[in-house]
Scaffold this motif. Structure first.
Motif, mmCIF file in Angstrom:
data_model
loop_
_atom_site.group_PDB
_atom_site.id
_atom_site.type_symbol
_atom_site.label_atom_id
_atom_site.label_comp_id
_atom_site.label_asym_id
_atom_site.label_seq_id
_atom_site.Cartn_x
_atom_site.Cartn_y
_atom_site.Cartn_z
ATOM 1 N N ILE A 279 0.842 -1.205 0.000
ATOM 2 C CA ILE A 279 0.000 0.000 0.000
ATOM 3 C C ILE A 279 0.871 1.246 0.000
ATOM 4 O O ILE A 279 0.643 2.189 -0.766
ATOM 5 C CB ILE A 279 -0.975 -0.010 1.198
ATOM 6 C CG1 ILE A 279 -2.024 -1.114 1.002
ATOM 7 C CG2 ILE A 279 -1.653 1.345 1.361
ATOM 8 C CD1 ILE A 279 -2.916 -1.335 2.198
ATOM 9 N N THR A 280 1.903 1.269 0.847
ATOM 10 C CA THR A 280 2.815 2.413 0.896
ATOM 11 C C THR A 280 3.526 2.596 -0.443
ATOM 12 O O THR A 280 3.661 3.715 -0.946
ATOM 13 C CB THR A 280 3.853 2.221 2.018
ATOM 14 O OG1 THR A 280 3.164 2.024 3.254
ATOM 15 C CG2 THR A 280 4.767 3.417 2.134
ATOM 16 N N ALA B 227 3.172 5.814 -2.886
ATOM 17 C CA ALA B 227 4.388 6.511 -3.314
ATOM 18 C C ALA B 227 4.472 6.557 -4.845
ATOM 19 O O ALA B 227 4.823 7.592 -5.432
ATOM 20 C CB ALA B 227 5.617 5.826 -2.730
ATOM 21 N N ALA B 228 4.142 5.439 -5.501
ATOM 22 C CA ALA B 228 4.175 5.407 -6.963
ATOM 23 C C ALA B 228 3.147 6.375 -7.542
ATOM 24 O O ALA B 228 3.424 7.084 -8.530
ATOM 25 C CB ALA B 228 3.920 3.990 -7.472
ATOM 26 N N LYS C 167 4.126 9.543 -9.805
ATOM 27 C CA LYS C 167 3.547 9.701 -11.148
ATOM 28 C C LYS C 167 2.925 11.085 -11.293
ATOM 29 O O LYS C 167 3.111 11.760 -12.313
ATOM 30 C CB LYS C 167 2.508 8.609 -11.392
ATOM 31 C CG LYS C 167 1.868 8.657 -12.749
ATOM 32 C CD LYS C 167 0.858 7.546 -12.910
ATOM 33 C CE LYS C 167 0.123 7.674 -14.234
ATOM 34 N NZ LYS C 167 -0.930 6.679 -14.365
ATOM 35 N N GLN C 168 2.184 11.543 -10.292
ATOM 36 C CA GLN C 168 1.564 12.872 -10.324
ATOM 37 C C GLN C 168 2.632 13.968 -10.394
ATOM 38 O O GLN C 168 2.496 14.934 -11.134
ATOM 39 C CB GLN C 168 0.673 13.080 -9.093
ATOM 40 C CG GLN C 168 -0.576 12.244 -9.073
ATOM 41 C CD GLN C 168 -1.513 12.596 -10.225
ATOM 42 O OE1 GLN C 168 -1.519 13.685 -10.766
ATOM 43 N NE2 GLN C 168 -2.309 11.618 -10.624
ATOM 44 N N TYR C 169 3.694 13.805 -9.622
ATOM 45 C CA TYR C 169 4.766 14.788 -9.605
ATOM 46 C C TYR C 169 5.440 14.883 -10.974
ATOM 47 O O TYR C 169 5.673 15.983 -11.493
ATOM 48 C CB TYR C 169 5.794 14.422 -8.527
ATOM 49 C CG TYR C 169 6.989 15.325 -8.512
ATOM 50 C CD1 TYR C 169 6.900 16.600 -7.960
ATOM 51 C CD2 TYR C 169 8.203 14.921 -9.064
ATOM 52 C CE1 TYR C 169 7.992 17.448 -7.962
ATOM 53 C CE2 TYR C 169 9.293 15.760 -9.065
ATOM 54 C CZ TYR C 169 9.189 17.021 -8.515
ATOM 55 O OH TYR C 169 10.267 17.859 -8.525
ATOM 56 N N VAL C 170 5.740 13.746 -11.572
ATOM 57 C CA VAL C 170 6.380 13.728 -12.900
ATOM 58 C C VAL C 170 5.446 14.346 -13.934
ATOM 59 O O VAL C 170 5.875 15.135 -14.789
ATOM 60 C CB VAL C 170 6.777 12.283 -13.287
ATOM 61 C CG1 VAL C 170 7.175 12.193 -14.747
ATOM 62 C CG2 VAL C 170 7.901 11.785 -12.392
ATOM 63 N N PHE C 171 4.159 14.036 -13.856
ATOM 64 C CA PHE C 171 3.177 14.605 -14.783
ATOM 65 C C PHE C 171 3.134 16.123 -14.657
ATOM 66 O O PHE C 171 3.138 16.847 -15.655
ATOM 67 C CB PHE C 171 1.798 13.990 -14.501
ATOM 68 C CG PHE C 171 0.705 14.527 -15.365
ATOM 69 C CD1 PHE C 171 0.596 14.154 -16.697
ATOM 70 C CD2 PHE C 171 -0.232 15.421 -14.852
ATOM 71 C CE1 PHE C 171 -0.415 14.646 -17.496
ATOM 72 C CE2 PHE C 171 -1.242 15.927 -15.649
ATOM 73 C CZ PHE C 171 -1.330 15.535 -16.967
#
Length: 171
Positions: free
Chosen positions: A16-17, A21-22, A26-30
């Motif tokens: 879950i962690t 984190a993934a 992913k949101q940060y890279v986007f």
């Protein structure tokens, strides 16, 4: 069974962690990619603005040069008959147009269409007036073109007003 529950107790929270984190990664890279694209687009606009403004300036100058009144004053009919003078004017307009043809890349399609239509209207007017029987010489045609050029708003003035409005929206 106890062993499976024991393994799940330790692996489930880490799965879950890791998933959370993934997801955030992913949101940060986007978001970073979008930010970079926006900055690149902004830089591109900053670099292209002077070129686009120069294109609008050149098209304004083109319209000013093909304005019937200005054209008739600038090109003297000398000893030409009305047909030769009309051909000279038409050749001058076409040469000006060909010289500025590349500017269509930088102006809007609507603006370019209006400029081409203005040029066509002027060419048609010159051709039509050169066919009038009451005009006999190039000097007569010149005087008639000057007279009609002073009547009301000319096609070139309308196109120049459109260019001014379009430039205001860019700025």
């Amino acid at each position: 069974m106890d062993e499976i529950l024991e393994i799940l107790k330790y692996t489930l929270p880490s799965v879950i962690t890791g998933g959370v984190a993934a997801y955030f990664l992913k949101q940060y890279v986007f978001m970073e990619n979008n930010k970079r694209k926006f900055e690149m687009l902004n830089d591109k606009k900053k670099q292209s603005l002077p070129i686009r403004l120069q294109a609008y300036e050149r098209m304004t100058l083109f319209l000013e040069r093909i304005n019937i009144t200005n054209l008739a004053y600038r090109i003297d009919p000398e000893t030409f008959n009305k047909i030769e003078y009309a051909k000279l004017l038409i050749a001058q307009i076409n040469a000006e147009f060909e010289h500025n043809l590349v500017q269509q890349i930088y102006v809007s399609p609507d603006c370019w269409t209006l400029i081409v239509n203005t040029k066509t209207t002027i060419l048609n007017n010159i051709t039509a007036y050169s066919m009038h029987d009451n005009l006999t010489s190039g000097k007569d045609l010149q005087q008639e073109l000057i007279k009609i050029g002073k009547e009301g708003p000319s096609p070139t003035q309308i196109a120049q007003q459109y260019i001014q409005k379009e430039v205001q929206t860019i700025l």
